[in-house]
Design a protein around this motif. Structure first.
Motif: not given
Length: 123
Positions: A41-52
């Motif tokens: 809430p009140g924050k921008e969307r942020e990256f957490v994790a990714a997989i190829s």
């Protein structure tokens, strides 16, 4: 086209664990990089994790390294996010994302998104 549906969110106490799942439709799932983002809430969307696409490469935000693990099962068209040692600051809506090109951070944003699942960590 890829359609994504997340599940597994909920309420958990600090120090607990949750596993998020993201089921993808489409015959080309195995050719897409997959990942998770979150927005508090009140924050921008942020990256957490990714997989190829192959699962051979994984990427994590510094804030979750050592606590979260991303994995995928191409036979089931599903990507997972195992979240351990959860903290109140992990509270957010978690979004599954997909893109034909591997991504590893906040930008550029992936092309395809799920609707999100709420994760709430109580102190």
């Amino acid at each position: 086209q890829v359609q994504l549906v997340e599940s597994g969110g909920g309420l958990v106490q600090a120090g607990g664990s949750l596993r998020l799942s993201c089921a993808a439709s489409g015959r080309t799932f195995s050719s897409y990089a997959m990942g998770w983002f979150r927005q508090a809430p009140g924050k921008e969307r942020e990256f957490v994790a990714a997989i190829s696409w192959s699962g051979g490469n994984t990427y994590y935000a510094d804030s979750v390294k050592g606590r979260f693990t991303i994995s995928r099962d191409n036979a089931k068209n599903t990507v997972y996010l195992q979240m351990n040692s959860l903290k109140p600051e992990d509270t957010a809506v978690y979004y599954c994302a997909a893109d034909p090109v591997t991504f590893s951070g906040d930008w550029p944003l992936p092309d395809y998104w799920g609707q999100g699942t709420q994760v709430t960590v109580s102190s």
